[in-house]
Design a protein around this motif. Sequence first.
Motif, PDB file in Angstrom:
ATOM      1  N   LEU A   1     -10.105  50.535  46.979  1.00  7.43           N
ATOM      2  CA  LEU A   1     -11.448  50.424  47.568  1.00  7.43           C
ATOM      3  C   LEU A   1     -12.073  49.050  47.341  1.00  7.43           C
ATOM      4  O   LEU A   1     -12.826  48.562  48.176  1.00  7.43           O
ATOM      5  N   THR A   2     -11.772  48.440  46.209  1.00  9.86           N
ATOM      6  CA  THR A   2     -12.366  47.143  45.892  1.00  9.86           C
ATOM      7  C   THR A   2     -11.512  45.969  46.364  1.00  9.86           C
ATOM      8  O   THR A   2     -11.886  44.814  46.176  1.00  9.86           O
TER       9      THR A   2
ATOM     10  N   LEU B   1      -9.713  53.208  43.078  1.00  9.21           N
ATOM     11  CA  LEU B   1     -10.729  52.198  42.780  1.00  9.21           C
ATOM     12  C   LEU B   1     -10.226  50.805  43.154  1.00  9.21           C
ATOM     13  O   LEU B   1     -10.934  50.033  43.798  1.00  9.21           O
ATOM     14  N   LEU B   2      -9.003  50.498  42.763  1.00  6.40           N
ATOM     15  CA  LEU B   2      -8.440  49.179  43.068  1.00  6.40           C
ATOM     16  C   LEU B   2      -8.265  48.991  44.569  1.00  6.40           C
ATOM     17  O   LEU B   2      -8.511  47.898  45.096  1.00  6.40           O
TER      18      LEU B   2
ATOM     19  N   THR C   1      -8.612  45.059  45.212  1.00  5.43           N
ATOM     20  CA  THR C   1      -7.964  44.367  44.094  1.00  5.43           C
ATOM     21  C   THR C   1      -6.593  44.938  43.739  1.00  5.43           C
ATOM     22  O   THR C   1      -5.932  44.419  42.845  1.00  5.43           O
TER      23      THR C   1
ATOM     24  N   SER D   1     -17.541  49.307  36.848  1.00  4.27           N
ATOM     25  CA  SER D   1     -17.478  47.927  37.332  1.00  4.27           C
ATOM     26  C   SER D   1     -17.142  46.940  36.220  1.00  4.27           C
ATOM     27  O   SER D   1     -16.442  45.950  36.443  1.00  4.27           O
TER      28      SER D   1
ATOM     29  N   LEU E   1     -13.419  47.153  35.677  1.00  8.34           N
ATOM     30  CA  LEU E   1     -12.725  46.402  36.719  1.00  8.34           C
ATOM     31  C   LEU E   1     -12.819  44.909  36.439  1.00  8.34           C
ATOM     32  O   LEU E   1     -11.822  44.187  36.575  1.00  8.34           O
ATOM     33  N   CYS E   2     -13.988  44.439  36.014  1.00  5.66           N
ATOM     34  CA  CYS E   2     -14.138  43.020  35.642  1.00  5.66           C
ATOM     35  C   CYS E   2     -13.182  42.653  34.513  1.00  5.66           C
ATOM     36  O   CYS E   2     -12.602  41.566  34.521  1.00  5.66           O
TER      37      CYS E   2
END
Length: 136
Positions: free
Chosen positions: A99-100, A96-97, A102, A64, A67-68
């Motif tokens: 799923l979030t 990941l991108l 982004t 996380s 990602l931040c």
Amino acid sequence: MTTHPHQLRLTTLDTQDSVRIELHGDLDYDSADLLVDEVTAQLSARPGRTDLHLHCAELGTVDSMGLCALLMISRRTAAAGVRLHLDERPAKLDRLLDLTGTLDHLTAPPPTGTMRSSRTGEIATTVRPTGPDGLT
């Protein structure tokens, strides 16, 4: 001191209009600041750059905080009028991108109304009317 085998290492390649930063290892709580600091230094070193390429082929785990860091880099590049590229993304980063929510945010081309002045280097954004009649 023991070095973690997946500790993030950065290799920076500089050109006239762009910079490429190769990421090797994990982008996580322990390393996120390292990447943000390097990007910030590169953006400050030459304000006239047009592109920042983060080469992700050798990127390991992204947590996380990683990602931040990517989102912070996106904000900083946008503010500087620099296009962010996430090159050679591994499937796990895309997942990941996605799923979030982004993926599109971090990989979409800049709006067509955004331009950097070749004379001053300043960013100019054209805003289109949003109302149904095109007036508001």
